[in-house]
Design a protein around this motif. Sequence first.
Motif, PDB file in Angstrom:
ATOM      1  N   GLU A  11       0.985  -0.929  -0.381  1.00  0.00           N
ATOM      2  CA  GLU A  11      -0.123   0.289  -0.481  1.00  0.00           C
ATOM      3  C   GLU A  11       0.695   1.683   0.148  1.00  0.00           C
ATOM      4  N   GLN A  12       1.821   1.338   0.678  1.00  0.00           N
ATOM      5  CA  GLN A  12       2.892   2.201   1.150  1.00  0.00           C
ATOM      6  C   GLN A  12       3.690   2.740  -0.407  1.00  0.00           C
ATOM      7  N   ALA A  15       0.824   4.016  -2.691  1.00  0.00           N
ATOM      8  CA  ALA A  15       0.567   5.717  -2.727  1.00  0.00           C
ATOM      9  C   ALA A  15       2.092   6.245  -3.497  1.00  0.00           C
ATOM     10  N   GLN A  75       1.184   9.009  -6.186  1.00  0.00           N
ATOM     11  CA  GLN A  75       1.486  10.435  -5.874  1.00  0.00           C
ATOM     12  C   GLN A  75       2.108  11.531  -6.811  1.00  0.00           C
ATOM     13  N   THR A 101       0.759  17.649  -6.813  1.00  0.00           N
ATOM     14  CA  THR A 101       0.965  16.125  -5.679  1.00  0.00           C
ATOM     15  C   THR A 101       0.058  16.472  -5.059  1.00  0.00           C
ATOM     16  N   VAL A 102      -0.306  15.871  -4.181  1.00  0.00           N
ATOM     17  CA  VAL A 102      -1.572  15.135  -3.440  1.00  0.00           C
ATOM     18  C   VAL A 102      -0.454  14.526  -2.253  1.00  0.00           C
ATOM     19  N   PRO A 162      -0.155  12.215   0.887  1.00  0.00           N
ATOM     20  CA  PRO A 162      -0.893  10.754   0.689  1.00  0.00           C
ATOM     21  C   PRO A 162      -2.190  10.622   1.848  1.00  0.00           C
ATOM     22  N   THR A 184      -5.123  10.694  -0.552  1.00  0.00           N
ATOM     23  CA  THR A 184      -5.233   9.581  -1.438  1.00  0.00           C
ATOM     24  C   THR A 184      -6.162   8.307  -0.777  1.00  0.00           C
ATOM     25  N   THR A 185      -5.427   8.517   0.604  1.00  0.00           N
ATOM     26  CA  THR A 185      -5.914   7.200   0.977  1.00  0.00           C
ATOM     27  C   THR A 185      -6.536   7.440   1.826  1.00  0.00           C
ATOM     28  N   ARG A 228      -0.881  -0.897  11.456  1.00  0.00           N
ATOM     29  CA  ARG A 228      -0.815  -0.333  10.007  1.00  0.00           C
ATOM     30  C   ARG A 228      -0.663   1.148  10.155  1.00  0.00           C
ATOM     31  N   HIS A 256       2.721   2.409  10.191  1.00  0.00           N
ATOM     32  CA  HIS A 256       3.375   2.537   9.078  1.00  0.00           C
ATOM     33  C   HIS A 256       2.516   4.063   8.161  1.00  0.00           C
ATOM     34  N   LEU A 286      -0.141   4.162   8.054  1.00  0.00           N
ATOM     35  CA  LEU A 286      -1.743   4.385   6.333  1.00  0.00           C
ATOM     36  C   LEU A 286      -2.576   4.599   7.893  1.00  0.00           C
TER      37      LEU A 286
END
Lengths: 287, 417
Positions: A144-145, A148, A152, B4-5, B7, B10-11, B211, B214, B216
């Motif tokens: 996932e990292q 991403a 990006q 750019t966005v 992270p 985006t997640t 998570r 990390h 996330l």
Amino acid sequence: MSETTSTDLGVTPAGRGAPGSGPSDDARPILELRGVNKSFGPVHVLHDVSFAAYAGEVTALVGDNGAGKSTLVKCIGGIHPIDSGEYLFEGKPVNVHSPRDAAALGIEIVYQDLALCDNLDIVQNMFLGRERKNGIVLDEDTMEQMAAKTLQGLSVRTVKSLRQPVSSLSGGQRQTVAIAKAVLWNSKVVILDEPTAALGVAQTAQVLELVRRLADQGLAVVLISHNMNDVFAVSDRIAALYLGRMAAQVKASDVTHAQVVELITAGRSGDLGLTNGNGGAEGKEAP
Amino acid sequence: MSTTVAPDRTTTTQPQTLSQGVRGYLERVRGGEMGALPAVLGLIVLCTVFTILRPAFLTPINIANLFTQGAQITVIAMGLVFVLLLGEIDLSAGFASGVCAAVLAVTLTVHGLPWYVAVAAALATGMVIGLLLGTLVAKVGIPSFVVTLAAFLAFQGVVLLLVRGGTNISIRDEVILAIANRNLPPAVGWLLFAVGVLGYAAVQLLRVRRRRMHGLPADPLSLVAVRVGTVAVVAGLAVYVLNLERSRNALIVSLKGVPIVVPLIVLLLILWTFVLRRTAFGRHIYAVGGNAEAARRAGINVDRIKIACFVICSTMAAVGGIVAASRGASVDPNTGGSNVLLYAVGAAVIGGTSLFGGKGRVLDAVLGGAVIAVIDNGMGLMGYSAGIKFVVTGAVLLLAAGVDAISRKRAAASGLR
Ligand SMILES: Nc1ncnc2c1ncn2[C@@H]1O[C@H](COP(=O)(O)OP(=O)(O)O)[C@@H](O)[C@H]1O
Ligand SMILES: [Mg+2]
């Protein structure tokens, strides 16, 4: 795992001439096909096709519907085995029998139909067949990292979540995921089969910008497109397929829109192209 | 293109709060992703109706019966999920379980070998059957419907041959009989419950922590608490009820505890859920079911995945056959016959596994198996004939398949573009 890590240009001065293209052959192609034939049963789709792609350049592959562009790409990607002919990568003959072989060389393909699994999410699609693992357990976090980070890097704005299924994405988003999947692996050659065909104006511009950026980063990019404006906007070389034969592969700066259209529709244009309607050898210009 | 966005933009659809989680779930349901909802609602409605009409439905003895009645179908359905995930079907799973049960019985009685040899022989038979079916489907390219229809007929014959023309073979081996007929001591039931719930909580919490570490997005702890709480309540209730005395005359013989087949099913559920959700092999099964050509282009050996799924399906059918042999204390030509296969397919589909491939979980088989067992049992208590039971079960299966088809349409409408 078959990632390749280097994207060095490998530009060799005074290298061997590229097939067909007369002007300034200062680089050696990273990917080269010579005299490739491909038939599906009785249907002879590719006739003695030669083709080359160069690091740091965008090579446009043009041709009418049914000319054999997608077939050529699938041969490069190991989806279809070639019947005869030479397949060279970085100057060395290689055998590509499966998608894994192509991926191991550093060749990534964004197929016309995208080849995404609608029931899987973005991360799962990007790592499909090349999952990261801890022992036997999938390493979801790392994947996932990395996904991403790649998205990006491609400046993807509109994706809500990396964990949403691909079925919920728009056409442009799906295209971006497919491209991100291809560039995730530090590939050396990225081939895009009609990436802009289903996109709107703004999305097309984004994809083309992305294509140019990949080439500027040192990758060899092959762009299949029907749109002459797109082709001339980003490509360094143009290869025209006509009824399964390579009519010509030339520098974009050496030809005009009209000439390329003629190559696509008639297989020749002035000195360029096939010598007669069904010339056996690969099309070369005869200066 | 140059914007750019961060992270986190985006997640983030991972819910940050419980209410967000609930809202997200409702949104998914409305979008056609029903998951376990129909099966769970169906279970609640059915249980309520049967309890009102026939109070005997909710007695400990009947509830224990429900579990052992549904076991064979549930186990076969768990295997079928793998084949259904590919978008294929295995019509022979019922009689495959019959063949394997017959192999078990013959090994035990005719050859007089110990139970573990018999079990190994039955499982090996299942594997070989799956290998054969899978190879015919994947390598030769015969549609699975045809291959397994032929196998359905042939295996019916094989069972007859194995049990020598229609007699039945009784099973006397204590270990085999124990699977569906003996219970865990109540204390062991509670111990397993505690281990299971704590283990589940630990897995969930570790995942959230990892998570977060990390960077996330992770589920909020409240959502994890709801999940773990639900599992604890449901499992706790089941263990409590099953630990009640259900003998008519407890002084002479006491009958209480979780039937041994229940932890067996839970174990299989955990094993196959792990395989499907946490391993690359499982991921590739979903990929092949979702888009086989994309899987092939991703370098996945599609044929091998297909064959493996058929092997898993037939091997689970063998486990189902062993359970059936244990419950009936015998094997006859009808073991795995009549409605077993259709009930098993029904269980998987009612639970939410799609017949179109690419969507399904092993848990679906358990939930759907429970629905089928409840219908069968409840209607039996109401004194309805087998005929009516079949009609009702058929209607429920059709309803489930309809829900599947409609939710696919909805998902397509709300999803794409
Ligand atoms: N798998 C296949 N089997 C048989 N014929 C094929 C197959 N794939 C492509 N062709 C044929 O090859 C020709 C070239 O197709 P294609 O490569 O898709 O063209 P393009 O991408 O240039 O539009 C078409 O005539 C098509 O019908
Ligand atoms: Mg094409």
